[in-house]
Design a protein around this motif. Structure first.
Motif, short mmCIF file in Angstrom:
data_model
loop_
_atom_site.label_atom_id
_atom_site.label_comp_id
_atom_site.label_asym_id
_atom_site.label_seq_id
_atom_site.Cartn_x
_atom_site.Cartn_y
_atom_site.Cartn_z
N THR A 249 0.86 -1.18 0.00
CA THR A 249 0.00 0.00 0.00
C THR A 249 0.90 1.23 0.00
OG1 THR A 249 -0.16 0.47 2.38
CG2 THR A 249 -1.60 -1.26 1.50
N PRO A 250 0.41 2.37 -0.49
CA PRO A 250 1.23 3.59 -0.45
C PRO A 250 1.69 3.97 0.96
CG PRO A 250 -0.60 3.88 -1.96
CD PRO A 250 -0.83 2.57 -1.26
N PHE A 251 0.92 3.56 1.98
CA PHE A 251 1.31 3.87 3.35
C PHE A 251 2.62 3.21 3.74
CE2 PHE A 251 -3.39 3.79 3.26
CZ PHE A 251 -3.63 5.13 3.49
N LEU A 252 2.99 2.13 3.05
CA LEU A 252 4.19 1.39 3.42
C LEU A 252 5.47 2.14 3.06
CD1 LEU A 252 3.44 -2.36 2.56
CD2 LEU A 252 4.04 -1.39 4.79
N GLN A 327 -6.88 -0.39 -2.43
CA GLN A 327 -7.06 1.04 -2.70
C GLN A 327 -8.15 1.57 -1.77
OE1 GLN A 327 -8.87 2.08 -6.45
NE2 GLN A 327 -7.64 3.94 -6.66
N LEU A 328 -7.75 2.27 -0.71
CA LEU A 328 -8.71 2.78 0.26
C LEU A 328 -9.38 4.02 -0.31
CD1 LEU A 328 -6.66 2.38 3.57
CD2 LEU A 328 -8.10 0.71 2.39
N LEU A 329 -10.64 3.88 -0.68
CA LEU A 329 -11.37 4.99 -1.28
C LEU A 329 -11.96 5.90 -0.21
CD1 LEU A 329 -13.24 2.99 -4.08
CD2 LEU A 329 -11.14 4.35 -4.30
N PRO A 330 -12.04 7.21 -0.48
CA PRO A 330 -11.48 7.89 -1.64
C PRO A 330 -9.96 7.99 -1.53
CG PRO A 330 -12.41 9.49 -0.13
CD PRO A 330 -12.73 8.15 0.44
N GLU A 331 -9.27 7.68 -2.62
CA GLU A 331 -7.81 7.68 -2.61
C GLU A 331 -7.27 9.10 -2.59
OE1 GLU A 331 -4.49 5.07 -4.92
OE2 GLU A 331 -5.70 6.40 -6.18
N ASP A 332 -6.50 9.42 -1.57
CA ASP A 332 -5.89 10.73 -1.45
C ASP A 332 -4.87 10.93 -2.57
OD1 ASP A 332 -3.44 12.42 -0.14
OD2 ASP A 332 -5.37 13.11 0.64
N SER A 333 -4.67 12.19 -2.98
CA SER A 333 -3.72 12.47 -4.07
C SER A 333 -2.31 12.02 -3.71
CB SER A 333 -3.73 13.95 -4.42
OG SER A 333 -3.33 14.73 -3.29
N SER A 334 -1.94 12.11 -2.42
CA SER A 334 -0.60 11.68 -2.00
C SER A 334 -0.46 10.17 -2.13
CB SER A 334 -0.32 12.12 -0.57
OG SER A 334 -1.21 11.49 0.34
N GLU A 335 -1.52 9.42 -1.82
CA GLU A 335 -1.48 7.97 -1.96
C GLU A 335 -1.36 7.58 -3.43
OE1 GLU A 335 -4.93 6.44 0.10
OE2 GLU A 335 -4.73 8.05 1.57
N ARG A 336 -2.12 8.26 -4.27
CA ARG A 336 -2.07 7.98 -5.71
C ARG A 336 -0.69 8.30 -6.27
NH1 ARG A 336 -6.22 10.26 -6.67
NH2 ARG A 336 -5.53 12.36 -7.23
#
Length: 393
Positions: A249-252, A327-336
Motif C-alpha cells: 500500500t502507499p502507506f508502506l 485502494q482505500l477509497l477515496p484515494e488521497d492524491s498523495s497515496e495515488r
C-alpha cells in the motif's frame, strides 16, 4: 554652526538592529517556504496519521516559526536596543547568551537521558502488543510461535493463533504440510488480518475459495523489505509453492524508510539497525513524519527492487506472483502519487482492489471483514485459472 539633525545611531545599536532583524526574518522565511508544495514533497501518506492531521501539524509548526520570528523582531530587538542606549548592551548580551546556554544544556541533558536506554524500533520491543513479537536478528522481529491471544477490537473478541512455524493459522496446533501445493501470503498487518478472526482473513478466504492450502507469513508492522527477507527465508521450505501474494500500500513507503531496524538499501543489501545520531531530533521527526528528498528517492528504489525480488523469487520456484494493492477509497492524491511513482513508473504489475470507505475497522483504516473479502475475491479470481490448470504431482 553645528547642525540640529538627529544624532547618528551608535555602531553597537546598528549591529544589534541588523543582527536581530536578520535572525528574526529567518524563521519567518522558513514558515513561508514550508507551504503546500513543500508539504507534498516531504510528507508521505502514513497509516497512523491522516493527511489532514499531517497538514495541521505542519501548519502548527509554521505558526510557531512565524511567532518566534515576530517575537524576535518586535520584542527582543526593542529590548536589546533599549539596553544598548542605556549603556547596558554587554549585560544584555550576557543575559541572552545565558538563556541560550540554558536551553542548549537542557536539550543536551534530554539527549543524554534518551541515550541511557537502548534505542529500538517500536515493534522490536513490544511485549504488550498482540500477538506477541520476539526479537529476530535478520528481520528485527517476528511472531512468537505456538501462541493464542485474544484481544477486543471494534467491540469484538478476536483470536490470534500462531502455529509452531510462526505463521498465523486457525490454531497453534495447525501444521503446514510443506509437501502440498501452497499459496504463500507475505506482507504486514493487513495481510496478517489485524482485527479479524482467522476465517475472515485474506489467506483463509482464498483457501476456502480455491481449495488450496495457504501459509500466512505476514507480520504486523513489517516494511516491504522485511516481508521480502522473511519470504526469502521461508520460501525454500515449500516443495510446491503455487503462488506468492505480497501486499503493498502507499502507506508502506514511509515505513520502508525507517533505519532503526534491520533494513535493505536500494541495492537490497542488508544493514543492521542504525540508531539515530540525535535521538531528540528523531523523536521530533517522528511526530511530524518529515522525510528528505534523498531518503524518499532511496525508499522508492528499494521498494521497487524488493517487490521485483519477491516476484522473481516466486517465479524461480515455479510459482505465480501477485502484488496486491488495496485502494482505500477515496484515494488521497498523495497515496495515488506514491502508487504511481513506485509501481507504475517502476513497471511493476499489480492487482488494484478498490475498497469502499465503509469497509474499515472503526478504530483505524485496516480493512474489516468486508474489505478482506473483497481483496480475497480479487486474488482468487486472478489465481483460479492457474490453479485449475496446474497439474497434480
Amino acid at each position: 554652526m553645528p547642525g540640529h539633525g538627529r544624532s547618528p545611531l551608535p555602531a553597537a545599536a546598528i549591529a544589534t538592529h541588523v543582527a536581530i532583524g536578520l535572525i528574526g526574518l529567518f524563521p519567518i522565511a522558513l514558515a513561508f517556504a514550508a507551504g503546500q508544495g513543500w508539504f507534498e514533497r516531504h510528507f508521505l501518506p502514513s497509516f497512523g496519521q491522516t493527511r489532514a492531521f499531517q497538514w495541521n501539524m505542519v501548519q502548527a509548526f509554521r505558526l510557531l516559526l512565524g511567532a518566534a520570528g515576530l517575537a524576535l523582531l518586535l520584542l527582543v530587538r526593542s529590548w536589546a536596543l533599549r539596553a544598548v542606549f542605556r549603556g547596558e548592551g554587554r549585560r544584555a548580551l550576557v543575559s541572552a547568551l545565558s538563556i541560550l546556554l540554558a536551553v542548549a544544556a537542557s536539550l543536551t541533558a534530554t539527549e543524554l537521558v534518551l541515550r541511557t536506554r537502548t534505542w529500538r524500533a517500536t515493534q522490536e520491543n513490544a511485549p504488550r502488543k498482540e500477538p506477541v513479537r520476539r526479537h529476530d536478528a535478520l528481520l528485527g522481529w517476528d511472531l512468537a510461535p505456538g501462541q493464542t491471544r485474544r484481544v477486543e477490537i471494534d467491540g469484538r473478541a478476536v483470536d490470534y493463533a500462531i502455529d509452531a512455524t510462526g505463521y498465523r493459522a486457525v490454531s497453534p496446533a495447525s501444521r503446514i504440510d510443506f509437501t502440498r501445493p501452497t499459496l504463500i501470503f507475505a506482507g504486514e498487518s493487513i495481510m496478517f488480518g489485524y482485527g479479524l478472526n482467522w476465517r475472515d482473513t485474506i489467506p483463509a478466504r482464498v483457501e476456502a475459495a480455491l481449495g488450496v492450502q495457504t501459509a500466512n507469513l505476514a507480520v504486523p508492522a513489517f516494511g516491504t523489505d522485511q516481508s521480502l527477507l522473511r519470504l526469502r527465508r521461508e520460501l525454500p521450505r515449500f516443495a510446491r509453492p503455487a503462488a506468492v501474494i505480497i501486499l503493498f500500500t502507499p502507506f508502506l513507503l514511509d515505513r520502508n524508510l525507517d533505519r532503526d531496524r534491520p533494513h535493505l538499501d536500494p541495492r537490497l543489501g542488508w544493514h543492521a539497525a542504525e540508531p539515530p545520531r540525535l535521538r531528540l531530533v528523531e523523536l521530533g521527526r517522528r511526530l511530524v513524519r518529515y522525510r528528505g528528498d534523498a531518503a524518499i528517492a532511496d525508499g522508492v528504489t528499494m521498494t521497487q527492487n524488493a517487490l521485483r525480488a519477491a516476484v522473481a523469487a516466486a517465479r524461480a520456484q515455479g510459482a505465480e506472483a501477485i502484488v496486491v494493492v488495496p485502494q482505500l477509497l477515496p484515494e488521497d492524491s498523495s497515496e495515488r502519487t506514491v502508487r504511481i511513482r513506485v509501481l507504475d513508473e517502476g513497471r511493476i504489475p499489480y492487482l488494484l482492489v478498490p475498497l469502499d470507505p465503509g469497509w474499515r475497522l472503526s478504530i483505524d483504516r485496516h480493512p474489516d471483514a468486508r474489505g478482506a473479502a473483497a481483496i480475497a475475491a480479487a486474488i482468487s479470481a486472478m489465481l483460479r485459472p492457474a490453479v485449475e490448470a496446474r497439474p497434480a504431482r
